[in-house]
Design a protein around this motif. Structure first.
Motif, PDB file in Angstrom:
ATOM      1  N   GLY A 135     -13.604  -5.945 -31.248  1.00 44.00           N
ATOM      2  CA  GLY A 135     -12.775  -4.386 -30.856  1.00 44.00           C
ATOM      3  C   GLY A 135     -13.921  -3.259 -31.248  1.00 44.00           C
ATOM      4  N   GLY A 153     -11.614  -4.136 -25.008  1.00 42.55           N
ATOM      5  CA  GLY A 153     -11.166  -2.680 -24.316  1.00 42.55           C
ATOM      6  C   GLY A 153     -11.115  -2.084 -25.320  1.00 42.55           C
ATOM      7  N   SER A 154     -10.643  -0.785 -25.300  1.00 40.41           N
ATOM      8  CA  SER A 154     -10.531   0.388 -26.115  1.00 40.41           C
ATOM      9  C   SER A 154      -9.796  -0.161 -27.342  1.00 40.41           C
ATOM     10  N   SER A 155      -8.219  -0.805 -26.964  1.00 43.63           N
ATOM     11  CA  SER A 155      -7.666  -1.033 -27.712  1.00 43.63           C
ATOM     12  C   SER A 155      -7.472  -1.391 -29.477  1.00 43.63           C
ATOM     13  N   ARG A 156      -6.767  -1.686 -29.716  1.00 44.57           N
ATOM     14  CA  ARG A 156      -7.493  -2.133 -30.937  1.00 44.57           C
ATOM     15  C   ARG A 156      -5.665  -3.727 -30.885  1.00 44.57           C
ATOM     16  N   LEU A 157      -7.113  -4.699 -30.866  1.00 42.14           N
ATOM     17  CA  LEU A 157      -6.017  -5.927 -31.022  1.00 42.14           C
ATOM     18  C   LEU A 157      -7.294  -6.781 -32.035  1.00 42.14           C
ATOM     19  N   ASP A 207      -3.586  -6.029 -23.487  1.00 44.57           N
ATOM     20  CA  ASP A 207      -3.104  -4.306 -23.178  1.00 44.57           C
ATOM     21  C   ASP A 207      -4.814  -4.359 -22.279  1.00 44.57           C
ATOM     22  N   ASP A 208      -5.489  -3.300 -22.849  1.00 39.06           N
ATOM     23  CA  ASP A 208      -6.094  -2.874 -22.025  1.00 39.06           C
ATOM     24  C   ASP A 208      -7.928  -4.350 -22.054  1.00 39.06           C
ATOM     25  N   TRP A 209      -7.855  -5.055 -22.830  1.00 44.41           N
ATOM     26  CA  TRP A 209      -8.646  -6.527 -22.724  1.00 44.41           C
ATOM     27  C   TRP A 209      -8.581  -7.451 -21.840  1.00 44.41           C
TER      28      TRP A 209
END
Length: 265
Positions: A135, A153-157, A207-209
């Motif tokens: 990420g 994506g931009s979210s933090r996974l 999420d956005d991944w």
């Protein structure tokens, strides 16, 4: 005797936690390519499909420089590492080992075959793939591992979760076992150069991944849709017709001018 046992135990611990052993089995490459590049049209299927199907240890972080941020990142690599030049296709193996151009890129297979591991060369330096937080990778990478593609994506996974999904035979089943929500989606064909793409059988979004994968084998290289090819053919045909008309018009105009310029008898 106890002393010898202690030495043996310490030796075992050293080998167990040795950095070299920790890195064993992961060969990471940074791949810069471009849709529309004729040499990339040859290297893309080799690097992003053939090799991934043949070398389970291979991890490829791909940057398509058609994307402006990826192009800027490429320039930063060239500024940071003197052996990197803004030319595609290019595989960055290490600070001192860079394969530039089709001929050099395809020769990297020998190194993959002969080497046990290779860390990823980021702008900050070398990092073992298993220690990466995907990420935090800059710009817009695609991460290819065996039969899987990860689109960060931009979210933090959780980075550990992502690495576990990469290693899992079935990412969806793994998320089900953890009770983590996700959405099954239709896999999209990933465009590569040469009017082709790489296709996977399954995909999910968390999420956005996005993670795409095959049950067996690496992504399959396919031709882009016939409708897309037909549109390109029509555009080419129209261009040829317009070019022909322009040339014909030029010839006719020259004939008219010559006729006007000719002395009257």
């Amino acid at each position: 005797m106890k002393f010898l046992h202690s030495i043996s135990f310490l030796t075992f611990l050293f080998l167990l936690y040795s950095p070299a052993l920790a890195q064993k089995g992961e060969f990471c490459l940074i791949y810069f390519t471009k849709v529309g590049c004729p040499y990339c049209a040859i290297s893309d299927p080799i690097v992003l499909s053939k090799w991934l199907g043949e070398y389970p240890k291979l991890r490829i972080i791909e940057y398509l420089i058609n994307d402006e941020e990826n192009s800027q990142l490429f320039e930063k690599y060239a500024y940071t590492y003197p052996k990197v030049y803004p030319y595609v296709p290019q595989l960055i193996i290490s600070q001192e080992n860079v394969a530039i151009g089709l001929d050099q890129v395809v020769k990297v297979e020998k190194l993959i075959n002969e080497s046990e591991f290779n860390p990823c060369l980021l702008l900050e330096g070398q990092v073992n793939f298993s220690n990466l937080d995907l990420g935090l990778l800059p710009a817009h990478p695609k991460v290819w591992v065996g039969n899987k593609l990860i689109l960060p994506g931009s979210s933090r996974l959780n980075s550990t979760l992502i690495l576990e999904l990469i290693e899992s035979p079935d990412p969806a089943s793994y998320l089900d076992s953890l009770g983590i929500a996700y959405q099954r989606i239709e896999p999209e064909i990933i465009p590569i150069s040469g009017g082709r793409g790489i296709k996977f059988e399954k995909a999910l979004r968390i999420d956005d991944w996005v993670i795409e994968w095959n049950e067996y084998g690496a992504g399959k290289v396919v031709e882009l849709s016939e409708s897309s090819s037909e549109i390109q053919s029509y555009i080419l045909l129209i261009f040829i017709i317009l070019l022909g008309l322009a040339l014909l018009s030029g010839v006719l105009q020259r004939k008219v001018l010559k006729k006007k310029a000719a002395p009257k008898k």
